[in-house]
Design an enzyme around this catalytic site. Sequence first.
Site, PDB file in Angstrom:
ATOM      1  N   SER A  71       0.091   2.094  -4.125  1.00 63.99           N
ATOM      2  CA  SER A  71       1.205   1.189  -4.355  1.00 63.99           C
ATOM      3  C   SER A  71       1.059   0.289  -5.569  1.00 63.99           C
ATOM      4  O   SER A  71       2.060  -0.231  -6.073  1.00 63.99           O
ATOM      5  CB  SER A  71       1.430   0.320  -3.113  1.00 63.99           C
ATOM      6  N   HIS A 131       5.038   5.094   0.146  1.00 64.11           N
ATOM      7  CA  HIS A 131       5.731   5.100  -1.148  1.00 64.11           C
ATOM      8  C   HIS A 131       6.102   6.506  -1.603  1.00 64.11           C
ATOM      9  O   HIS A 131       6.503   6.692  -2.759  1.00 64.11           O
ATOM     10  CB  HIS A 131       4.865   4.415  -2.199  1.00 64.11           C
ATOM     11  N   LYS A 164      11.340   1.292   2.387  1.00 67.30           N
ATOM     12  CA  LYS A 164      11.298   1.489   0.935  1.00 67.30           C
ATOM     13  C   LYS A 164      12.432   2.425   0.525  1.00 67.30           C
ATOM     14  O   LYS A 164      13.573   2.001   0.454  1.00 67.30           O
ATOM     15  CB  LYS A 164       9.912   1.954   0.522  1.00 67.30           C
TER      16      LYS A 164
END
Length: 389
Positions: free
Chosen positions: A178, A206, A237
Amino acid sequence: MQTFLKETLNDLEQNNLLRRLKKVSGSMGREIVIDGRRVLNFCSNNYLGLADDPRLREAAGISLDEEGLGSGASRLVCGHLSAHQLLEEKIARFKGVEKAVTFSTGYMANVGIISSLFDRHDVIFSDRLNHASIIDGILLSGAKMRRYPHNDMKALEELLKEAGDYKKKAIITDSVFSMDGDLAPLDVITSLAKKYNSLVMVDEAHALGVLGRNGKGAVEHFGLEGAIDIQMGTLSKAAGSFGAYCCGSGDLIDFLINKARSFIYTTGMPPSIAAAALKGVEIIEKEPSIREGLWDNTRYFLRALKNIGLDTMRTVTPIIPIFIGDADKAKEFSRCLFEKGVYAPAIRPPTVPRNTARLRLTVMATHTKEDLDFVIEALKKARQEAGLT
């Protein structure tokens, strides 16, 4: 106690490591309002722009009308609602596994999964740059933790060779890191795991919606569907909502429902959040053009950053660090950039190792080419003003 608190805060401030919250007004789009000032948003993990997509709002609104706001209890009492079940069934189908279970946050997922599956009789091999939630889960489990240098597969193999006799062995890694934007070599990791009889757990926080032909994540990107024992990911996300999931075999999920303390002893996520997450996953699956737009923006922006001589480290994803090193200089660079209408906070220790402070910019599918060009010009000027040229 008061003296301890003040001394700690003063020490953080003197080392330019004290953090303060900034008030964001309005929705989490390509532009946000921070402390009353409108700026381009280049720090969000809202990769596909779904966090303020009207379809997610509509799904949440319908759920609110039908199921109310709170779930009222833990999932094992009476808090397991139809919205939760629909979301978990969708995730399992999308990821091509037997079953899935959702947690309220990614942190709770990692802590619950790891601490319930492993104990002091086990050993876990963890990438040195893994997310804090993975590290905390390992610490809570009591398992022996062996950390290998970031993405160093030779070092990992040496640790596996020397592991000795343990009840269970596991390699746990982020798939997309990340703060660096690079990928774990999952193909090599799974080969080593097979060779040394180790489980593999991958954190896809992610990667979901970003990587893979169908947006299923890095596991799909590497062609490893069916080869990973434990997949965890987040819905906060690219999916634009909130919460997290673990997916895999039916036995794994049934085990977690019965043993993961962060699942058992907490109230279920609000059904409206689950409904919005479900809509986010559906959009990821059905609308690849959004993801293609994200990658067009990412490639364009990375080329422009390299052309002006900025160090983007090892990134190959929409997470784009700009390496500075010194925490004070990174903070000043970020301040100058904010003055020019771009929000990209300085990332400093302990989030990243000492002397590796950076700006962390994230590209969104909803950014326009004009946005990207504006940021490039702002970076040139801010770099000069911050004394980094």
